[in-house]
Design a protein around this motif. Structure first.
Motif, PDB file in Angstrom:
ATOM      1  N   ASP A 224       0.821  -1.216   0.000  1.00  0.00           N
ATOM      2  CA  ASP A 224       0.000   0.000   0.000  1.00  0.00           C
ATOM      3  C   ASP A 224       0.859   1.272   0.000  1.00  0.00           C
ATOM      4  OD1 ASP A 224      -2.551   1.241  -0.076  1.00  0.00           O
ATOM      5  OD2 ASP A 224      -2.455   1.678   2.068  1.00  0.00           O
ATOM      6  N   LEU A 225       2.156   1.132  -0.292  1.00  0.00           N
ATOM      7  CA  LEU A 225       3.043   2.298  -0.287  1.00  0.00           C
ATOM      8  C   LEU A 225       2.782   3.198  -1.491  1.00  0.00           C
ATOM      9  CD1 LEU A 225       6.436   0.591   0.692  1.00  0.00           C
ATOM     10  CD2 LEU A 225       5.060   2.105   2.135  1.00  0.00           C
ATOM     11  N   VAL A 226       2.783   4.505  -1.252  1.00  0.00           N
ATOM     12  CA  VAL A 226       2.610   5.476  -2.336  1.00  0.00           C
ATOM     13  C   VAL A 226       3.871   5.491  -3.196  1.00  0.00           C
ATOM     14  CG1 VAL A 226       2.308   7.931  -2.885  1.00  0.00           C
ATOM     15  CG2 VAL A 226       1.008   6.895  -0.996  1.00  0.00           C
ATOM     16  N   PHE A 227       5.028   5.539  -2.534  1.00  0.00           N
ATOM     17  CA  PHE A 227       6.302   5.570  -3.251  1.00  0.00           C
ATOM     18  C   PHE A 227       6.994   4.223  -3.080  1.00  0.00           C
ATOM     19  CE2 PHE A 227       5.471   9.882  -1.559  1.00  0.00           C
ATOM     20  CZ  PHE A 227       5.100  10.462  -2.769  1.00  0.00           C
ATOM     21  N   ALA A 228       7.038   3.470  -4.170  1.00  0.00           N
ATOM     22  CA  ALA A 228       7.592   2.114  -4.109  1.00  0.00           C
ATOM     23  C   ALA A 228       8.371   1.824  -5.381  1.00  0.00           C
ATOM     24  CB  ALA A 228       6.454   1.102  -3.953  1.00  0.00           C
ATOM     25  N   GLN A 229       9.160   0.750  -5.337  1.00  0.00           N
ATOM     26  CA  GLN A 229       9.820   0.287  -6.552  1.00  0.00           C
ATOM     27  C   GLN A 229       8.738  -0.243  -7.490  1.00  0.00           C
ATOM     28  OE1 GLN A 229      13.307  -2.281  -5.902  1.00  0.00           O
ATOM     29  NE2 GLN A 229      13.273  -1.675  -3.740  1.00  0.00           N
ATOM     30  N   LYS A 230       9.107  -0.532  -8.729  1.00  0.00           N
ATOM     31  CA  LYS A 230       8.117  -1.003  -9.699  1.00  0.00           C
ATOM     32  C   LYS A 230       7.420  -2.286  -9.248  1.00  0.00           C
ATOM     33  CE  LYS A 230      10.002   1.191 -13.824  1.00  0.00           C
ATOM     34  NZ  LYS A 230      10.628   1.004 -15.156  1.00  0.00           N
ATOM     35  N   ASN A 231       8.132  -3.089  -8.429  1.00  0.00           N
ATOM     36  CA  ASN A 231       7.538  -4.344  -7.945  1.00  0.00           C
ATOM     37  C   ASN A 231       6.808  -4.174  -6.605  1.00  0.00           C
ATOM     38  OD1 ASN A 231       9.622  -4.043  -6.154  1.00  0.00           O
ATOM     39  ND2 ASN A 231      10.693  -5.936  -6.694  1.00  0.00           N
ATOM     40  N   GLY A 232       6.676  -2.933  -6.140  1.00  0.00           N
ATOM     41  CA  GLY A 232       5.925  -2.660  -4.914  1.00  0.00           C
ATOM     42  C   GLY A 232       6.755  -2.629  -3.646  1.00  0.00           C
ATOM     43  N   LYS A 233       8.006  -3.086  -3.714  1.00  0.00           N
ATOM     44  CA  LYS A 233       8.865  -3.084  -2.526  1.00  0.00           C
ATOM     45  C   LYS A 233       9.255  -1.653  -2.154  1.00  0.00           C
ATOM     46  CE  LYS A 233      10.936  -7.702  -2.859  1.00  0.00           C
ATOM     47  NZ  LYS A 233      12.199  -8.461  -2.985  1.00  0.00           N
ATOM     48  N   PRO A 234       9.643  -1.414  -0.876  1.00  0.00           N
ATOM     49  CA  PRO A 234      10.010  -0.057  -0.461  1.00  0.00           C
ATOM     50  C   PRO A 234      11.207   0.489  -1.248  1.00  0.00           C
ATOM     51  CG  PRO A 234       9.724  -1.484   1.452  1.00  0.00           C
ATOM     52  CD  PRO A 234       9.698  -2.364   0.243  1.00  0.00           C
ATOM     53  N   ILE A 235      11.245   1.801  -1.415  1.00  0.00           N
ATOM     54  CA  ILE A 235      12.367   2.474  -2.080  1.00  0.00           C
ATOM     55  C   ILE A 235      13.613   2.347  -1.209  1.00  0.00           C
ATOM     56  CG2 ILE A 235      13.258   4.758  -2.767  1.00  0.00           C
ATOM     57  CD1 ILE A 235      11.070   4.078  -4.657  1.00  0.00           C
ATOM     58  N   GLN A 236      14.746   2.082  -1.837  1.00  0.00           N
ATOM     59  CA  GLN A 236      16.020   2.040  -1.118  1.00  0.00           C
ATOM     60  C   GLN A 236      16.527   3.473  -0.921  1.00  0.00           C
ATOM     61  OE1 GLN A 236      17.792  -0.387   0.197  1.00  0.00           O
ATOM     62  NE2 GLN A 236      16.679  -2.181  -0.535  1.00  0.00           N
ATOM     63  N   PRO A 237      16.619   3.966   0.328  1.00  0.00           N
ATOM     64  CA  PRO A 237      17.050   5.352   0.567  1.00  0.00           C
ATOM     65  C   PRO A 237      18.404   5.693  -0.048  1.00  0.00           C
ATOM     66  CG  PRO A 237      16.165   4.389   2.579  1.00  0.00           C
ATOM     67  CD  PRO A 237      16.295   3.277   1.591  1.00  0.00           C
TER      68      PRO A 237
END
Length: 298
Positions: A224-237
């Protein structure tokens, strides 16, 4: 019991269960790399204020691994950690007094805050339009949210009808654990009103995400993340930090940290005459006094 043995006990029995994973990690680093090698051999009952005063002086003059001194702010963090640990030792009846309580930590210099003006913000956003992280930069500048808060926001946290975004969790990177979510820094959620331009931008992000979900199908990680990688995983800071530096360099602006986008947001609002109380609530400061002290230059 030596101070070293007590600090191990404190880390295992207090810090691990009572602080955020990233904070515990920082405490562990300070204790193992700095405090224990110098003060660890002393019996906790024999620890004196003079031992701590000498320790702080030593760290200021040559506390880094390369031989240079630590900053006064870093030594202040060491002092707070030692004082907290000894306060707990008193509470648990290991010692009868906290020798750190009578020591004044090194005085820190107030560093002038680095921010961009309105024109520089426009130039940065224009240069960032081709970046996959543009919506993140746009959000940070328009809301004043911290990096972890932006990366932790979910669709359920955005009220499009009332144009409000709720800050309810924060993404953080912890060694040996990876990316995890925690409560916001203040420990409680807050709401931030946003502009119609902002909601329009978020709807674009939502549309793109729907396409990614169709593309990945069962392989999509729906958090349910607004900002995610294309596969939905969290963005790597760290990945985002590299891109941010590249964008800033490409438009020739003076470098400011990603966190300074938050300061830029607050500074621009105050310059426009927005009441400090409103700015304080947007930033999630516990008191208006923190806001007033942080932005005295404005």
């Amino acid at each position: 019991m030596t101070f070293s043995e007590y600090l191990d006990y404190w880390l295992d029995n207090h810090s691990k269960s009572n602080t955020a994973p990233r904070t515990h990690e920082n405490y562990h680093y300070m204790i193992t790399q700095h405090i224990k090698p110098i003060l660890g051999h002393i019996k906790i009952s024999k620890l004196q204020s003079s031992h701590l005063q000498e320790y702080y002086a030593q760290k200021l003059s040559g506390g880094k691994l390369d031989g240079n001194g630590l900053s006064a702010q870093s030594v202040k963090h060491h002092h707070r950690l030692i004082s907290k640990a000894l306060k707990d030792a008193m509470r648990w009846e290991f010692i009868i007094r906290n020798v750190a309580a009578v020591i004044t930590p090194p005085k820190t210099k107030k560093v002038e805050m680095q921010t961009w003006d309105n024109e520089q913000v426009k130039a940065f956003l224009e240069a960032a339009k081709s970046s996959p992280y543009f919506p993140i930069y746009f959000t940070a500048i328009n809301t004043g949210m911290r990096r972890g808060e932006v990366l932790g926001v979910r669709w359920q946290d955005i009220d499009f009808d009332n144009k409000v975004i709720y800050v309810r969790q924060s993404l953080q990177e912890v060694k040996k654990v990876g990316l995890t979510f925690k409560e916001p820094k203040s420990g409680k959620s807050r709401s931030i009103t946003v502009t119609p331009t902002f909601t329009k931008e978020m709807k674009k992000v939502y549309k793109q995400q729907l396409e990614n979900k169709l593309l990945f199908g069962q392989a999509y990680h729906d958090l349910d993340l607004v900002f995610a990688q294309k596969n939905g995983k969290p963005i790597q800071p760290t990945e985002m930090a590299r891109n941010y530096l590249m964008v800033v360099e490409s438009c020739g602006l003076p470098y400011i940290r990603f966190h300074d986008l938050r300061h830029t947001h607050a500074t621009l609002l105050l310059q426009q005459g927005v009441h400090p109380k409103v700015v304080s609530e947007r930033l999630g400061h516990s008191t208006i006094g923190i806001t007033m002290d942080t932005y005295t230059h404005v």
